[in-house]
Design an enzyme around this catalytic site. Structure first.
Site, mmCIF file in Angstrom:
data_model
loop_
_atom_site.group_PDB
_atom_site.id
_atom_site.type_symbol
_atom_site.label_atom_id
_atom_site.label_comp_id
_atom_site.label_asym_id
_atom_site.label_seq_id
_atom_site.Cartn_x
_atom_site.Cartn_y
_atom_site.Cartn_z
ATOM 1 N N THR A 48 -17.765 8.165 -0.883
ATOM 2 C CA THR A 48 -17.423 9.571 -1.105
ATOM 3 C C THR A 48 -17.031 9.801 -2.562
ATOM 4 O O THR A 48 -17.531 10.728 -3.220
ATOM 5 C CB THR A 48 -16.267 9.981 -0.182
ATOM 6 O OG1 THR A 48 -16.646 9.740 1.172
ATOM 7 C CG2 THR A 48 -15.931 11.454 -0.358
ATOM 8 N N TYR A 111 -24.752 15.241 10.196
ATOM 9 C CA TYR A 111 -25.219 16.624 10.170
ATOM 10 C C TYR A 111 -25.003 17.309 11.521
ATOM 11 O O TYR A 111 -24.461 18.413 11.589
ATOM 12 C CB TYR A 111 -26.698 16.701 9.769
ATOM 13 C CG TYR A 111 -27.196 18.115 9.720
ATOM 14 C CD1 TYR A 111 -26.864 18.952 8.658
ATOM 15 C CD2 TYR A 111 -27.957 18.650 10.758
ATOM 16 C CE1 TYR A 111 -27.290 20.262 8.617
ATOM 17 C CE2 TYR A 111 -28.388 19.960 10.730
ATOM 18 C CZ TYR A 111 -28.052 20.767 9.661
ATOM 19 O OH TYR A 111 -28.466 22.070 9.634
ATOM 20 N N TYR A 140 -17.328 3.754 8.642
ATOM 21 C CA TYR A 140 -16.566 4.604 7.718
ATOM 22 C C TYR A 140 -16.025 5.785 8.511
ATOM 23 O O TYR A 140 -16.751 6.737 8.805
ATOM 24 C CB TYR A 140 -17.481 5.054 6.586
ATOM 25 C CG TYR A 140 -16.810 5.787 5.441
ATOM 26 C CD1 TYR A 140 -15.424 5.958 5.365
ATOM 27 C CD2 TYR A 140 -17.585 6.309 4.405
ATOM 28 C CE1 TYR A 140 -14.833 6.630 4.304
ATOM 29 C CE2 TYR A 140 -17.011 6.979 3.337
ATOM 30 C CZ TYR A 140 -15.638 7.138 3.292
ATOM 31 O OH TYR A 140 -15.055 7.807 2.246
ATOM 32 N N LYS A 170 -13.418 1.202 7.417
ATOM 33 C CA LYS A 170 -12.568 1.894 6.460
ATOM 34 C C LYS A 170 -12.093 3.164 7.145
ATOM 35 O O LYS A 170 -12.911 4.007 7.543
ATOM 36 C CB LYS A 170 -13.326 2.254 5.177
ATOM 37 C CG LYS A 170 -12.476 3.109 4.221
ATOM 38 C CD LYS A 170 -13.243 3.590 3.002
ATOM 39 C CE LYS A 170 -12.372 4.519 2.151
ATOM 40 N NZ LYS A 170 -13.076 5.036 0.960
#
Length: 313
Positions: A48, A111, A140, A170
């Site tokens: 990110t 999405y 993630y 994470k």
């Protein structure tokens, strides 16, 4: 946690860019090497903070290859390869494996909102089967950004179906109870839990977590390394307090331009301010307040970088 592939402090590395917003591989490699020399055990590239989803597939491959060519070891990098497209995720993950990376970080397919656990299990099963052995897959969990959280049931199903393949997570949810639940449920199976929030590093290590993968590590990794090495005691406590303070400074303005501003001023290199839309550089007023917030923590000048006075010359 013993035997964690990326155990310790991992920076979610900024992706340097040229004025025309192409990847600036020389500048990025320089920053990556500084991070490894100043407290980082590993590097989360193209996540990110690295603006991965602002880059095309060919650019993401170019960035990874360019860092390796410039002397950043593939073995310390955990590139983000999770995309909305199954085919793109598989292609980027196989590319990372072929280049020598030991693990990749996978966003969920983000999405389509509110996918079922069955749908997510099918997606990640396809990724694991198509990629094959030879690289660890890390989940993630960043529901604020992806709007697709990972449930404990889903993680348990993936671990049972693909032993040793889904190696860890994470967790950028900011919900420590969620991190603790993952540790309690899966750490005994060797599942590595990394916090995405600097303020939890000392706590997660004590609970059996593996370390951190954080944006603020671009600037505070020196203190993260102390926490990881010492764990407890006055020095570790003071370093953890610095992590919490710098995290607060890092989020006082939009995180990515904030960190770019700090590195730009610390190095005297304006190029770190280059950023792809829809992100924008900080305004002059914001930038001054951002720098003042970092100065107030006592972290400035950053260890190993030119002091601000020198950078201004």
């Amino acid at each position: 946690m013993k035997n964690a592939l990326f155990g310790g402090v991992n920076a979610a590395v900024l992706t340097a860019m040229t004025p025309d917003l192409a990847p600036d591989l020389d500048r990025m490699a320089k920053h990556a090497k500084w991070l490894l020399a100043n407290g980082c055990n590993g590097l989360g590239v193209l996540g990110t903070t690295g603006e991965a989803n602002s880059f095309g597939l060919h650019e993401r491959k170019q960035i990874l290859e360019g860092l390796i060519a410039r002397g950043v070891p593939a073995s310390v990098m955990m590139p983000g390869t999770g995309c909305a497209s199954l085919a793109d995720t598989v292609e980027l993950t196989i590319h990372a494996k072929e280049k020598g990376c030991r693990g990749v970080l996978l966003l969920p397919p983000f999405y389509y909102k509110a996918p079922s656990d069955d749908g997510l299990f099918a997606y990640f099963s396809e990724v694991a089967k198509r990629v094959g052995p030879g690289i660890a897959l890390y989940l993630y969990n960043f529901p604020q950004q992806s709007a697709v959280p990972f449930s404990l049931d889903l993680i348990g199903r993936l671990l049972a179906a693909f032993p040793g393949v889904f190696r860890g997570v994470k967790d950028s949810s900011g919900d420590y109870a969620n991190m603790k639940a993952m540790i309690d449920a899966f750490a005994s199976q060797g599942f590595e839990v990394y916090t995405g929030s600097d303020e939890y590093l000392q706590k997660i290590l004590a609970e059996g977590g593996a370390g951190c993968i954080t944006a603020a590590s671009n600037a505070n990794s020196h203190w993260g390394a102390i926490v990881y090495a010492k764990r407890t005691g006055p020095e570790a406590d003071a370093a953890q307090a610095m992590l919490a303070a710098t995290r607060k400074a890092a989020t006082s303005f939009p995180l990515i331009p904030n960190l770019r501003e700090v590195i730009a001023r610390s190095t005297g290199d304006d190029g770190y301010r280059n950023i792809r839309p829809p992100h924008l550089p900080l305004s002059k007023e914001q930038a001054d307040k951002c720098w003042a917030a970092w100065e107030a923590t006592g972290a400035i000048p950053l260890p190993g970088l030119a002091p601000a006075a020198q950078a201004a010359e």
